[in-house]
Write an enzyme that holds these catalytic residues in place. Structure first.
Site, PDB file in Angstrom:
ATOM      1  N   CYS A  72       0.826  -1.205   0.000  1.00 42.10           N
ATOM      2  CA  CYS A  72       0.000   0.000   0.000  1.00 42.10           C
ATOM      3  C   CYS A  72       0.864   1.260   0.000  1.00 42.10           C
ATOM      4  O   CYS A  72       1.696   1.467   0.877  1.00 42.10           O
ATOM      5  CB  CYS A  72      -0.923  -0.004   1.224  1.00 42.10           C
ATOM      6  SG  CYS A  72      -1.917   1.502   1.348  1.00 42.10           S
ATOM      7  N   ARG A  75      -0.105   4.669   2.955  1.00 44.49           N
ATOM      8  CA  ARG A  75      -0.036   4.410   4.392  1.00 44.49           C
ATOM      9  C   ARG A  75       0.210   5.615   5.290  1.00 44.49           C
ATOM     10  O   ARG A  75       0.147   5.485   6.513  1.00 44.49           O
ATOM     11  CB  ARG A  75       1.036   3.337   4.659  1.00 44.49           C
ATOM     12  CG  ARG A  75       0.590   1.952   4.259  1.00 44.49           C
ATOM     13  CD  ARG A  75       1.664   0.928   4.572  1.00 44.49           C
ATOM     14  NE  ARG A  75       2.603   0.736   3.464  1.00 44.49           N
ATOM     15  CZ  ARG A  75       3.762   0.098   3.572  1.00 44.49           C
ATOM     16  NH1 ARG A  75       4.139  -0.362   4.754  1.00 44.49           N
ATOM     17  NH2 ARG A  75       4.539  -0.066   2.516  1.00 44.49           N
ATOM     18  N   TRP A 243      -9.331   6.051  -0.430  1.00 44.57           N
ATOM     19  CA  TRP A 243      -9.786   6.639  -1.687  1.00 44.57           C
ATOM     20  C   TRP A 243      -8.885   6.132  -2.792  1.00 44.57           C
ATOM     21  O   TRP A 243      -7.827   5.539  -2.544  1.00 44.57           O
ATOM     22  CB  TRP A 243      -9.758   8.170  -1.617  1.00 44.57           C
ATOM     23  CG  TRP A 243      -8.489   8.728  -1.064  1.00 44.57           C
ATOM     24  CD1 TRP A 243      -7.313   8.961  -1.742  1.00 44.57           C
ATOM     25  CD2 TRP A 243      -8.243   9.101   0.303  1.00 44.57           C
ATOM     26  NE1 TRP A 243      -6.358   9.454  -0.881  1.00 44.57           N
ATOM     27  CE2 TRP A 243      -6.907   9.559   0.375  1.00 44.57           C
ATOM     28  CE3 TRP A 243      -9.017   9.093   1.472  1.00 44.57           C
ATOM     29  CZ2 TRP A 243      -6.318   9.996   1.568  1.00 44.57           C
ATOM     30  CZ3 TRP A 243      -8.420   9.539   2.652  1.00 44.57           C
ATOM     31  CH2 TRP A 243      -7.107   9.988   2.687  1.00 44.57           C
ATOM     32  N   GLU A 248      -4.988   3.578 -10.547  1.00 43.66           N
ATOM     33  CA  GLU A 248      -5.648   2.271 -10.342  1.00 43.66           C
ATOM     34  C   GLU A 248      -6.774   2.106 -11.361  1.00 43.66           C
ATOM     35  O   GLU A 248      -7.006   1.020 -11.879  1.00 43.66           O
ATOM     36  CB  GLU A 248      -6.233   2.161  -8.924  1.00 43.66           C
ATOM     37  CG  GLU A 248      -5.205   2.241  -7.821  1.00 43.66           C
ATOM     38  CD  GLU A 248      -5.847   2.023  -6.457  1.00 43.66           C
ATOM     39  OE1 GLU A 248      -6.264   3.016  -5.828  1.00 43.66           O
ATOM     40  OE2 GLU A 248      -5.953   0.856  -6.027  1.00 43.66           O
TER      41      GLU A 248
HETATM   42  N1  ARG Z   1      -6.768  -1.574  -7.093  1.00 43.81           N
HETATM   43  C1  ARG Z   1      -8.081  -1.767  -6.557  1.00 43.81           C
HETATM   44  C2  ARG Z   1      -9.109  -1.194  -7.521  1.00 43.81           C
HETATM   45  O1  ARG Z   1      -8.754  -0.657  -8.531  1.00 43.81           O
HETATM   46  C3  ARG Z   1      -8.249  -1.070  -5.222  1.00 43.81           C
HETATM   47  C4  ARG Z   1      -7.233  -1.438  -4.139  1.00 43.81           C
HETATM   48  C5  ARG Z   1      -7.260  -0.500  -2.964  1.00 43.81           C
HETATM   49  N2  ARG Z   1      -6.979   0.837  -3.385  1.00 43.81           N
HETATM   50  C6  ARG Z   1      -7.063   1.932  -2.595  1.00 43.81           C
HETATM   51  N3  ARG Z   1      -6.837   3.081  -3.131  1.00 43.81           N
HETATM   52  N4  ARG Z   1      -7.399   1.825  -1.353  1.00 43.81           N
HETATM   53  O2  ARG Z   1     -10.292  -1.231  -7.286  1.00 43.81           O
END
Ligand code: ARG
Length: 378
Positions: A72, A75, A243, A248
């Site tokens: 992560c 953090r 968030w 991602e």
């Molecule tokens: N990578 C995952 C997604 O695209 C989420 C993982 C957690 N990500 C976060 N920003 N807390 O849905």
């Protein structure tokens, strides 16, 4: 994170509890309570084979688990985690309702706050609660004659839901129902009510045509397929959320070839030559897709962070941990953003990938789903 043994002998359980209580209580300045608490835990384990965490042990344990999450990048904010204690939920419906409450509280009108909801832990090796969903909001994936419609990652769960009588609308963005299992009973399915769903339609700050791609994404990622382990206790259902980092969505979920695979469509709209890798059409499409994600979330007032800012925040986390006399562990391949990785300080660094506890661990997926996955040859 690798699976750690999901069942401990009483002796192992006590050893895990001992290590946790000493660390947790020291961090909280409650050293004087350690020995009494450990006596109490020893008695409880002796009598019942397990022990219950107090509210503050659960809360601080969950924070430590986040702090120890090697993959992560977010953090820095571990101390801001809120823990919702849902250990009293008995039925699948109660679990589903607590999950909907989680979505609403975590969303917080767009000003997203880190939240973890914890359900009953495993007792005597028996799992009490399990969520079959990867995240509390996720899109279905349908196998059709013209290929997969929706999220290819969710074909197995989608087909399982269909086998249980669920029918999605068949669009690219149908929210999957919650699939909740109590002990070894048959899982129950619950449609996620609109009040618990938040989505952002993607548009671009400069290109009006972007909207025509019809892309969207949900607002809060709530990971629900991991096991939280604190002091030897296994919380098999403990959905948690922060968030999004824009990459991602823009560089993985919508861009990966085995996910929504949108780079060719974006490049085509941009008028790029996709026949030649050397035009860097993929790179240009990636940038514009990611700009659209950041722009749309910002315009809708939904918190999101870009990969540069979040990496700077991680550097501050590393400094703060050093100042607290703690070693930061990390998994570099996961900490690096999926685009422009060498522009971040993580690129120059090495990280020790030792797994400390408390932590989150992958669980084996429900057998029904892994069988489906195998039959798909994935
Ligand atoms: N990578 C995952 C997604 O695209 C989420 C993982 C957690 N990500 C976060 N920003 N807390 O849905």
């Amino acid at each position: 994170m690798h699976e750690s043994p999901s069942e401990y002998s009483r002796r192992e359980l006590y050893a895990e509890a001992d290590a946790f209580v000493r660390e947790c209580y020291s961090e909280l300045g409650r050293e004087s309570e350690i020995e009494d608490r450990l006596d109490e835990i020893a008695d409880e384990i002796e009598r019942r084979g397990h022990y219950d965490h107090t509210a503050f042990e659960l809360e601080h344990g969950a924070k430590m688990a986040w702090r120890n999450s090697n993959r992560c990048i977010g953090r820095l904010f571990w101390q801001q985690l809120t823990v919702a204690d849902a250990r009293d939920c008995e039925t699948a419906r109660e679990v589903h309702e607590a999950c909907c409450t989680h979505l609403e509280r975590a969303r917080n009108g767009g000003n997203i706050k880190p939240l973890l909801t914890v359900f009953k832990p495993m007792i005597d090796g028996d799992r009490q609660v399990r969520l079959w969903n990867y995240e509390l909001l996720r899109y279905a994936g349908y196998r059709t004659a013209d290929g997969i419609v929706g999220d290819p990652d969710e074909v197995e769960l989608t087909e399982y839901c269909q086998s249980r009588g669920w029918e999605g609308e068949g669009t690219r963005f149908d929210i999957l129902p919650h699939v909740v299992q109590i002990r070894d009973q048959e899982p129950e399915l619950f449609e996620v009510p609109e009040s618990a769903v938040g989505e952002v339609r993607l548009r671009h700050p400069e290109y009006a045509w972007f909207e025509d791609l019809g892309l969207r994404w949900y607002d809060v990622p709530v990971v629900s397929n991991m096991r939280l382990e604190i002091g030897g206790i296994h919380y098999t259902a403990a959905p948690f959320s922060g968030w999004y980092v824009s990459t991602e969505i823009g560089a993985r979920n919508l861009a990966d070839e085995d996910r929504y695979d949108m780079l060719p469509a974006v490049a085509e709209k941009l008028g790029l030559d996709t026949g030649d890798d050397r035009t860097l059409w993929k790179d240009e499409a990636l940038v514009e897709l990611n700009r659209a994600v950041l722009h749309s979330f910002a315009e809708d007032g939904v918190q999101i962070v870009d990969h540069h800012t979040v990496t700077d925040q991680f550097e501050r986390f590393e400094e703060k941990e050093a100042a607290a006399g703690r070693e930061v562990t990390g998994d570099r391949a996961w900490l690096l953003p999926p685009m422009s990785s060498a522009t971040t300080h993580v690129f120059e660094n090495d990280y020790d990938n030792t797994v400390k506890k408390p932590n989150f661990f992958y669980r084996n997926p429900p057998a029904t789903l892994s069988e489906r996955r195998e039959s798909l040859g994935r």
